[in-house]
Design a protein around this motif. Structure first.
Motif, PDB file in Angstrom:
ATOM      1  N   LEU A  83       2.464   4.971  11.012  1.00 14.36           N
ATOM      2  CA  LEU A  83       1.657   3.990  10.295  1.00 14.36           C
ATOM      3  C   LEU A  83       2.355   2.634  10.217  1.00 14.36           C
ATOM      4  O   LEU A  83       1.734   1.588  10.422  1.00 14.36           O
ATOM      5  N   CYS A  84       3.659   2.647   9.937  1.00 16.27           N
ATOM      6  CA  CYS A  84       4.420   1.389   9.863  1.00 16.27           C
ATOM      7  C   CYS A  84       4.410   0.667  11.205  1.00 16.27           C
ATOM      8  O   CYS A  84       4.199  -0.547  11.263  1.00 16.27           O
ATOM      9  N   GLU A  96       2.862  -2.266   2.031  1.00  9.45           N
ATOM     10  CA  GLU A  96       3.558  -1.244   1.254  1.00  9.45           C
ATOM     11  C   GLU A  96       2.570  -0.467   0.372  1.00  9.45           C
ATOM     12  O   GLU A  96       2.584   0.763   0.349  1.00  9.45           O
ATOM     13  N   LYS A  97       1.705  -1.185  -0.316  1.00 10.82           N
ATOM     14  CA  LYS A  97       0.713  -0.512  -1.176  1.00 10.82           C
ATOM     15  C   LYS A  97      -0.228   0.361  -0.359  1.00 10.82           C
ATOM     16  O   LYS A  97      -0.567   1.480  -0.754  1.00 10.82           O
ATOM     17  N   LYS A  98      -0.642  -0.150   0.803  1.00  7.33           N
ATOM     18  CA  LYS A  98      -1.545   0.615   1.666  1.00  7.33           C
ATOM     19  C   LYS A  98      -0.862   1.890   2.173  1.00  7.33           C
ATOM     20  O   LYS A  98      -1.471   2.962   2.190  1.00  7.33           O
ATOM     21  N   LEU A  99       0.401   1.776   2.574  1.00  5.47           N
ATOM     22  CA  LEU A  99       1.136   2.957   3.042  1.00  5.47           C
ATOM     23  C   LEU A  99       1.250   4.004   1.938  1.00  5.47           C
ATOM     24  O   LEU A  99       1.084   5.198   2.184  1.00  5.47           O
ATOM     25  N   HIS A 100       1.533   3.558   0.726  1.00  5.91           N
ATOM     26  CA  HIS A 100       1.638   4.498  -0.401  1.00  5.91           C
ATOM     27  C   HIS A 100       0.315   5.215  -0.631  1.00  5.91           C
ATOM     28  O   HIS A 100       0.308   6.422  -0.909  1.00  5.91           O
ATOM     29  N   ARG A 101      -0.796   4.483  -0.514  1.00  4.18           N
ATOM     30  CA  ARG A 101      -2.117   5.126  -0.673  1.00  4.18           C
ATOM     31  C   ARG A 101      -2.383   6.119   0.454  1.00  4.18           C
ATOM     32  O   ARG A 101      -2.893   7.213   0.218  1.00  4.18           O
ATOM     33  N   MET A 102      -2.062   5.727   1.688  1.00  4.49           N
ATOM     34  CA  MET A 102      -2.344   6.574   2.848  1.00  4.49           C
ATOM     35  C   MET A 102      -1.487   7.843   2.856  1.00  4.49           C
ATOM     36  O   MET A 102      -1.894   8.863   3.405  1.00  4.49           O
ATOM     37  N   LEU A 103      -0.315   7.784   2.252  1.00  3.49           N
ATOM     38  CA  LEU A 103       0.588   8.936   2.222  1.00  3.49           C
ATOM     39  C   LEU A 103       0.576   9.654   0.871  1.00  3.49           C
ATOM     40  O   LEU A 103       1.497  10.408   0.553  1.00  3.49           O
TER      41      LEU A 103
END
Length: 143
Positions: A125-126, A97-104
């Motif tokens: 990404l998910c 979840e944290k990685k997705l928030h950073r990537m987006l």
């Protein structure tokens, strides 16, 4: 009489911890306690506002449907659960979840909400993280 921590230790249930005493309808504390698993299954979910090009929310929950109804109470537009990705590890789910928030980050509009333009990229990404996780888990499985 044993206290709750002693009972848990005695049963060797190290993955359990107390969430607090259960209360009856009348508010009196009962002898039963709510137990919660550490490391239990979690989902990464994508929720979208059905307004024209509405924002999406990327988050984690062990019950995405319940999370959707909670969010709907505070949101003026109709929300829809677009997709959920199941993981068996809550710690892995937290990292993803944290990685997705950073990537987006370029789509970020506030909190865990992102512009509607991020939907396809978020799903891609998910799914990539889900495929990687499933492959990793299968490699550790012994038959």
């Amino acid at each position: 009489m044993l206290n709750n921590q002693a009972i848990i230790n005695k049963l060797a249930l190290k993955d359990l911890h107390l969430t607090g005493p259960a209360k009856s309808v009348h508010g009196a504390k009962s002898a039963r306690f709510n137990l919660k698993l550490r490391g239990f299954c979690m989902f990464i979910y994508i929720i979208k506002s059905l307004a024209d090009d509405g924002p999406i929310k990327i988050g984690k929950s062990n019950d995405p449907q319940k999370r959707l109804s909670t969010l709907q109470c505070a949101h003026p537009k109709k929300l829809e659960l677009i997709k959920k990705y199941h993981f068996k590890s809550s710690s892995y789910t937290n990292k993803i979840e944290k990685k997705l928030h950073r990537m987006l980050k370029k789509y970020h509009v506030g909190g865990e909400w992102f512009s509607g333009d991020a939907l396809k990229e978020a799903m891609f990404l998910c799914q990539g993280h889900k495929d990687f996780y499933d492959k990793k888990v299968m490699q550790r499985t012994w038959f």
